[in-house]
Design an enzyme around this catalytic site. Sequence first.
Site, PDB file in Angstrom:
ATOM      1  N   LYS A  60      -0.053   8.847  -5.465  1.00  0.00           N
ATOM      2  CA  LYS A  60      -1.223   7.948  -5.434  1.00  0.00           C
ATOM      3  C   LYS A  60      -2.139   8.556  -4.401  1.00  0.00           C
ATOM      4  CE  LYS A  60      -2.183   3.411  -4.305  1.00  0.00           C
ATOM      5  NZ  LYS A  60      -1.643   1.901  -3.960  1.00  0.00           N
ATOM      6  N   ARG A 101      -8.846  -4.674  -5.775  1.00  0.00           N
ATOM      7  CA  ARG A 101      -8.942  -5.174  -4.281  1.00  0.00           C
ATOM      8  C   ARG A 101      -9.589  -6.756  -4.658  1.00  0.00           C
ATOM      9  NH1 ARG A 101     -10.212   0.582  -1.188  1.00  0.00           N
ATOM     10  NH2 ARG A 101      -8.013   1.667  -1.813  1.00  0.00           N
ATOM     11  N   LYS A 146      -7.841   4.415   2.853  1.00  0.00           N
ATOM     12  CA  LYS A 146      -6.435   4.614   3.024  1.00  0.00           C
ATOM     13  C   LYS A 146      -6.248   6.143   2.965  1.00  0.00           C
ATOM     14  CE  LYS A 146      -5.869  -0.006   0.786  1.00  0.00           C
ATOM     15  NZ  LYS A 146      -4.936  -1.019  -0.167  1.00  0.00           N
ATOM     16  N   GLU A 152       5.688  15.555  -2.983  1.00  0.00           N
ATOM     17  CA  GLU A 152       5.661  14.161  -3.037  1.00  0.00           C
ATOM     18  C   GLU A 152       6.783  13.860  -3.949  1.00  0.00           C
ATOM     19  OE1 GLU A 152       4.753  11.759  -0.865  1.00  0.00           O
ATOM     20  OE2 GLU A 152       2.956  12.285  -0.058  1.00  0.00           O
ATOM     21  N   LYS A 161      -0.888   8.173  -9.990  1.00  0.00           N
ATOM     22  CA  LYS A 161      -2.047   6.772  -9.978  1.00  0.00           C
ATOM     23  C   LYS A 161      -3.000   7.428  -9.114  1.00  0.00           C
ATOM     24  CE  LYS A 161      -2.639   2.247  -8.088  1.00  0.00           C
ATOM     25  NZ  LYS A 161      -1.872   1.242  -6.959  1.00  0.00           N
ATOM     26  N   SER A 207      -7.357  -0.147 -12.270  1.00  0.00           N
ATOM     27  CA  SER A 207      -8.472  -1.196 -12.701  1.00  0.00           C
ATOM     28  C   SER A 207      -9.745  -0.781 -12.983  1.00  0.00           C
ATOM     29  CB  SER A 207      -8.525  -2.365 -11.266  1.00  0.00           C
ATOM     30  OG  SER A 207      -8.869  -1.505 -10.233  1.00  0.00           O
ATOM     31  N   TYR A 225      -3.999  -2.841 -17.659  1.00  0.00           N
ATOM     32  CA  TYR A 225      -4.310  -4.019 -17.856  1.00  0.00           C
ATOM     33  C   TYR A 225      -4.600  -4.372 -19.370  1.00  0.00           C
ATOM     34  CZ  TYR A 225      -4.705  -3.533 -12.961  1.00  0.00           C
ATOM     35  OH  TYR A 225      -4.322  -3.180 -11.393  1.00  0.00           O
TER      36      TYR A 225
END
Length: 331
Positions: free
Chosen positions: A201, A211, A224, A240, A255, A281, A320
Amino acid sequence: MTGRYPNTRMRRTRASGWSRALHRENQLAPTDLIWPLFVTEGSGVEEPIGTLPGVSRWSVDGIAARAKEAAKLGIPVVALFPNTPAEKRSDDGAEAHNPDNLMCRAIRAIKDACGDDVGVLTDVALDPYTSHGQDGLLDESGYVTNDDTVAVLVDQAINQAEAGADIIAPSDMMDGRIHAIRMALEMGNHPNVQIMSYAAKYASAFYGPFRDAVGSGGLLKGDKKSYQMDPANSDEALREVELDIAEGADSVMVKPGLAYLDIIYRVKQAFGVPVFAYQVSGEYAMIEAAEAAGIGDRDALLMEKLIAFKRAGCSGVLTYHAPIAARLLNG
Ligand SMILES: NCc1[nH]cc(CCC(=O)O)c1CC(=O)O
Ligand SMILES: [Mg+2]
């Protein structure tokens, strides 16, 4: 040399619809889709999300109705994200392991309404519950701690499993959380609850509308980057993924989606595990904005992007656009 013009005409098999169908290398079906849903308090509530035109937050009753709709459309899984009321957010995100939180009530409502007709995937990370919007716990310097956070994520995951979650999906990027959650699920008598790890990610600018949707955007200070990956990196994603598989992940997520097709491809080639993409999103919003601006045809744009994920090696896509895509595919 074989296969030279005019012996070989590549356009020959493209000349008619039946032939294109016969030669199609990848297929998309509603069963490839995961439908993300945002949950909010109240009953009979539908709150449109400004930055995600066409997507709403639903109260628990509405969530159960959406899950029934998913089953009817042939979408196998819904993914849940809560918009926790401000007064229940705290520095330690304790609401994440309240057995009666919004997430748990939504899981139970879906399982009551749909049973095994629809799988429920739940996000594990603290950002919808913290007053600072970070995915974990902060130390005095503001650093997101790893091991203390993992302990809370385990409680959050078990809380979701107890409520009936089918797939636990940790999206926090802490080290070692897959092993810790897997052990806790085994000890807690949930051996068949799956883990879909957000293994690769990235710290992405495409998360903005999400968010807003979970209400963490205005709260988040800083970024982040101390836990999400650098978009410049690719070998690191393989490390990972390798770790998360070894720790007990059943499937992995890459992602965001479209800008990371190379990562999807490498992961699939290297490990042959089920790989999923999260079309995030910002990617959704860009397609909707293109349609609204008259730049492109929404349905054509979204179907082209979804087949690209299959071509790259995905088993499925969290998007979505899932209900719209399923309707298009069902004709
Ligand atoms: N746990 C955080 C989380 N889970 C899903 C998304 C983004 C999804 C999207 O943009 O659609 C994020 C955003 C973030 O890392 O800040
Ligand atoms: Mg990791």
